[in-house]
Design an enzyme around this catalytic site. Structure first.
Site, PDB file in Angstrom:
ATOM      1  N   GLU A  39       0.783   3.048   2.264  1.00 45.02           N
ATOM      2  CA  GLU A  39       0.409   4.453   2.410  1.00 45.02           C
ATOM      3  C   GLU A  39      -1.074   4.610   2.731  1.00 45.02           C
ATOM      4  O   GLU A  39      -1.456   5.396   3.605  1.00 45.02           O
ATOM      5  CB  GLU A  39       0.720   5.238   1.125  1.00 45.02           C
ATOM      6  CG  GLU A  39       2.171   5.205   0.714  1.00 45.02           C
ATOM      7  CD  GLU A  39       2.514   4.103  -0.280  1.00 45.02           C
ATOM      8  OE1 GLU A  39       3.377   4.336  -1.137  1.00 45.02           O
ATOM      9  OE2 GLU A  39       1.930   2.998  -0.198  1.00 45.02           O
TER      10      GLU A  39
ATOM     11  N   HIS B 212      -2.433  -0.651   0.186  1.00 46.12           N
ATOM     12  CA  HIS B 212      -1.013  -0.324   0.141  1.00 46.12           C
ATOM     13  C   HIS B 212      -0.619   0.286   1.479  1.00 46.12           C
ATOM     14  O   HIS B 212      -1.459   0.807   2.218  1.00 46.12           O
ATOM     15  CB  HIS B 212      -0.727   0.679  -0.972  1.00 46.12           C
ATOM     16  CG  HIS B 212      -0.865   0.099  -2.342  1.00 46.12           C
ATOM     17  ND1 HIS B 212      -0.406   0.748  -3.460  1.00 46.12           N
ATOM     18  CD2 HIS B 212      -1.415  -1.058  -2.783  1.00 46.12           C
ATOM     19  CE1 HIS B 212      -0.655   0.009  -4.536  1.00 46.12           C
ATOM     20  NE2 HIS B 212      -1.268  -1.094  -4.144  1.00 46.12           N
TER      21      HIS B 212
ATOM     22  N   CYS C  64       2.721   4.932  -5.664  1.00 46.27           N
ATOM     23  CA  CYS C  64       2.037   4.784  -6.952  1.00 46.27           C
ATOM     24  C   CYS C  64       1.038   5.937  -7.124  1.00 46.27           C
ATOM     25  O   CYS C  64       0.842   6.747  -6.205  1.00 46.27           O
ATOM     26  CB  CYS C  64       1.308   3.443  -7.015  1.00 46.27           C
ATOM     27  SG  CYS C  64      -0.125   3.349  -5.894  1.00 46.27           S
TER      28      CYS C  64
ATOM     29  N   CYS D 114      -1.778   6.051  -4.350  1.00 45.25           N
ATOM     30  CA  CYS D 114      -1.305   6.527  -3.050  1.00 45.25           C
ATOM     31  C   CYS D 114      -0.928   8.002  -3.110  1.00 45.25           C
ATOM     32  O   CYS D 114      -1.232   8.764  -2.183  1.00 45.25           O
ATOM     33  CB  CYS D 114      -0.131   5.680  -2.584  1.00 45.25           C
ATOM     34  SG  CYS D 114      -0.614   3.963  -2.249  1.00 45.25           S
TER      35      CYS D 114
END
Length: 149
Positions: free
Chosen positions: A48, A46, A76, A79
């Site tokens: 992040e 992701h 999420c 993260c």
């Protein structure tokens, strides 16, 4: 947040969900990234996580104290948990994520009293732009039978 939006567009151009992230310390960009789980075949890639990994390498430290993470979409749980472990000082995000958001939408990991670190959170920054980019990306995927353009 402007740079994070540029990175989100880059993600979309690469067939990835358009999310971009930038980590800033002392007014300087330390690291940046965009969603890349499809291209890397990595469910943890992701925006992040990519950014936190790069920041740790740049600062030669897994603790990212006194930093601000700008991300175009509410993080999420994975993260958000990584941000807590890294000791990110502040989170600034664009669009809320009502299905998986872990900075207040379905759960609030980044400010949870039971955890050993909490961070300041500002949501909704450039939300219209971030939301529009996500809506257009998913509309194009639906139009193309689930494939990105």
């Amino acid at each position: 947040m402007g740079r994070a939006l540029e990175l989100a567009r880059e993600a979309a151009d690469n067939g990835e969900v358009p999310v971009g992230a930038v980590l800033v310390k002392d007014g300087e960009i330390i690291a940046e990234g965009f969603n890349h789980p499809i291209g890397l075949n990595d469910p943890t890639a992701h925006a992040e996580i990519m950014t936190l990994r790069r920041a740790g390498l740049a600062l030669q430290n897994y603790r990212l104290v006194d930093t601000t993470l700008y991300v175009t979409l509410e993080p999420c749980a994975m993260c958000a948990g990584a941000m807590v472990h890294a000791r990110v000082g502040r989170l600034v995000y664009g669009a809320t994520e009502p299905r998986t958001g872990a900075a207040g939408s379905i759960v609030n990991i980044v400010e949870h009293d039971a955890l050993n670190h909490r961070m300041a959170v500002t949501g909704g920054v450039c939300a219209p732009e971030a939301s529009l980019m996500l809506r257009e990306f998913f509309a194009a995927r639906r139009k193309n039978g689930g494939q990105s353009e």
